[in-house]
Design an enzyme around this catalytic site. Structure first.
Site, short mmCIF file in Angstrom:
data_model
loop_
_atom_site.label_atom_id
_atom_site.label_comp_id
_atom_site.label_asym_id
_atom_site.label_seq_id
_atom_site.Cartn_x
_atom_site.Cartn_y
_atom_site.Cartn_z
N PHE A 70 -13.19 40.11 11.39
CA PHE A 70 -13.43 38.68 11.61
C PHE A 70 -12.09 37.97 11.70
O PHE A 70 -11.25 38.13 10.82
CB PHE A 70 -14.27 38.07 10.47
CG PHE A 70 -15.68 38.58 10.48
CD1 PHE A 70 -15.98 39.85 10.00
CD2 PHE A 70 -16.70 37.80 10.98
CE1 PHE A 70 -17.28 40.33 10.03
CE2 PHE A 70 -18.02 38.27 11.01
CZ PHE A 70 -18.30 39.54 10.54
N ALA A 71 -11.91 37.20 12.78
CA ALA A 71 -10.68 36.41 12.91
C ALA A 71 -11.09 35.02 13.38
O ALA A 71 -11.10 34.71 14.58
CB ALA A 71 -9.73 37.07 13.90
N ASP A 160 -10.78 43.44 6.35
CA ASP A 160 -10.15 42.11 6.42
C ASP A 160 -9.03 42.13 7.45
O ASP A 160 -8.26 43.09 7.52
CB ASP A 160 -9.54 41.74 5.06
CG ASP A 160 -10.48 40.89 4.23
OD1 ASP A 160 -11.69 40.83 4.57
OD2 ASP A 160 -10.01 40.28 3.24
N VAL A 161 -8.92 41.06 8.21
CA VAL A 161 -7.92 41.02 9.28
C VAL A 161 -6.51 40.66 8.78
O VAL A 161 -5.52 41.04 9.41
CB VAL A 161 -8.36 40.04 10.40
CG1 VAL A 161 -8.20 38.58 9.97
CG2 VAL A 161 -7.60 40.30 11.69
N ASP A 162 -6.45 39.96 7.64
CA ASP A 162 -5.11 39.55 7.16
C ASP A 162 -4.47 40.71 6.39
O ASP A 162 -4.09 40.58 5.23
CB ASP A 162 -5.19 38.27 6.31
CG ASP A 162 -6.22 38.35 5.21
OD1 ASP A 162 -7.28 38.98 5.41
OD2 ASP A 162 -5.97 37.78 4.13
N GLU A 252 -18.07 39.43 -2.18
CA GLU A 252 -17.48 40.48 -3.02
C GLU A 252 -18.31 40.66 -4.29
O GLU A 252 -18.48 41.78 -4.77
CB GLU A 252 -16.03 40.14 -3.36
CG GLU A 252 -15.31 41.22 -4.14
CD GLU A 252 -13.82 40.94 -4.25
OE1 GLU A 252 -13.04 41.50 -3.47
OE2 GLU A 252 -13.44 40.13 -5.14
N ASP A 275 -1.89 45.31 -1.94
CA ASP A 275 -1.58 43.91 -1.74
C ASP A 275 -0.06 43.80 -1.67
O ASP A 275 0.63 44.26 -2.60
CB ASP A 275 -2.13 43.10 -2.93
CG ASP A 275 -1.98 41.61 -2.73
OD1 ASP A 275 -1.03 41.18 -2.04
OD2 ASP A 275 -2.81 40.85 -3.28
N1 U5P Z 1 -11.61 34.75 7.51
C1 U5P Z 1 -11.39 34.19 8.76
N2 U5P Z 1 -11.04 32.87 8.84
C2 U5P Z 1 -10.90 32.07 7.75
C3 U5P Z 1 -11.11 32.65 6.48
C4 U5P Z 1 -11.46 34.00 6.39
O1 U5P Z 1 -11.50 34.87 9.77
O2 U5P Z 1 -10.58 30.88 7.92
C5 U5P Z 1 -12.01 36.18 7.43
C6 U5P Z 1 -10.88 37.14 7.77
O3 U5P Z 1 -11.43 38.30 8.35
C7 U5P Z 1 -10.30 37.47 6.42
C8 U5P Z 1 -11.56 37.50 5.55
O4 U5P Z 1 -9.63 38.70 6.45
O5 U5P Z 1 -12.41 36.49 6.11
C9 U5P Z 1 -11.31 37.25 4.08
O6 U5P Z 1 -10.60 36.06 3.91
P1 U5P Z 1 -9.44 35.91 2.83
O7 U5P Z 1 -10.12 36.00 1.50
O8 U5P Z 1 -8.52 37.06 3.06
O9 U5P Z 1 -8.79 34.57 3.08
#
Ligand code: U5P
Length: 303
Positions: A70-71, A160-162, A252, A275
């Site tokens: 998800f992005a 997760d994308v980040d 989660e 991390d």
């Molecule tokens: N995410 C988004 N946009 C946002 C917040 C979260 O795409 O504004 C998705 C991403 O895939 C991210 C995951 O890796 O939800 C978990 O979010 P976070 O807890 O890492 O911020």
């Protein structure tokens, strides 16, 4: 056929004849860490598996691995590193199909994909609450499996994308139902796990229960097993929503509840979800995939 009725591929561990591999050791190759859960599911660490053996089993099964990412909103900025590093390290040599949910298809970077690898962009509405984005993932994966993947994939990972890959993540991670240990709660006592503690929530886990704290940034397994997981969590999330309660760590929390009563058949060590903010203890022989340091206030739609 429903997802549950459909049998996906071959689950036999057939090994081809005439392949020389190292003899398995009869002692524990990683005495510094636990490599087995109390229900005898392997915990995957560097040094616990022989990739030649594993690849010889899975390569001939001709499997396809789906990856959901998800992005939404500003998180498109993480895509380039995520995809480029996945192409270098994730399931190399296997068919991989990325399914990318985004509200900004025009900003998806052009990343050259290896042979047998493809990417499908799914235009998705975003939300002005990051909690809501997180909460909707289960539902979106559930629908994707039902509508798209039933004949197209054998295994699925939600990531997760980040985050970014730094080293090999391959077929040793495959299993019926796969969870990953949360780097920050590895080795802490269960009372300290940030499970949902209010009995009013469907994600509630009492203080005296709990095996591990699993990270929500990774779910994996065979299509039918992951479908059951995401469907169950989505239904529990719906009940919570109707009762105006949001679990402490959104999906989660529900994932942890699910894994407590539906034990994963394979557990990935924190090598598979580290991390970048965390130092590297001696038990971490390799970081395979790690969350990048980000400014939450800047990148998320709400505080
Ligand atoms: N995410 C988004 N946009 C946002 C917040 C979260 O795409 O504004 C998705 C991403 O895939 C991210 C995951 O890796 O939800 C978990 O979010 P976070 O807890 O890492 O911020």
């Amino acid at each position: 056929l429903t997802v549950e009725e459909k049998k996906h591929g071959n689950t036999d561990l057939i090994f081809p004849t005439g392949i020389a591999c190292a003899q398995p050791s009869v002692s524990n190759s990683r005495p510094d860490v636990s490599t087995m859960t109390p229900w005898l599911a392997p915990i995957v660490w560097e040094g616990t598996y022989d990739l030649t053996v594993i690849d010889n089993i899975y390569k001939q099964q001709n499997i396809t691995v789906a990856v959901t990412v998800f992005a939404l909103g500003k998180y498109v900025r993480f895509l380039k590193d995520f995809l480029e590093s996945a192409e270098q390290h994730f399931m190399v040599g296997y068919r991989v199909h990325y399914y990318l949910f985004t509200d900004r298809p025009d900003e998806v970077p052009a990343v050259t994909l290896g042979e047998g690898r493809q990417l499908t962009v799914i235009k998705t509405e975003t939300s002005n609450r990051w909690q809501e984005i997180s909460l909707r993932r289960m539902e979106r994966i559930e629908k994707l499996i039902e509508k798209e993947l039933i004949d197209k994939a054998d295994y699925i990972f939600s990531l997760d994308v980040d985050s970014k890959f730094y080293a090999h993540w391959g077929a040793e991670s495959l299993g019926d139902l796969v969870g990953a240990l949360h780097a920050w709660y590895f080795g802490t006592s269960r009372e300290q796990f940030t499970y949902e503690r209010r009995p009013e929530s469907q994600a509630f886990i009492p203080l005296q229960e709990g095996d591990y704290y699993y990270i929500g940034a990774m779910i994996g397994g065979r299509l039918d097993k992951v479908h059951k997981l995401v469907k169950t969590c989505r239904m529990q999330l719906d009940v919570d929503r109707a009762n105006h309660i949001e679990a402490a760590w959104q999906e989660e929390s529900h994932l942890n509840k699910y894994f407590l009563y539906n034990k994963p058949s394979k557990v990935l060590s924190p090598e598979y979800l580290w991390d970048d903010k965390k130092g590297k203890p001696s038990y971490m022989k390799v970081v395979r995939f790690s969350q990048v340091v980000k400014n939450n206030a800047e990148v998320r739609p709400n505080p």
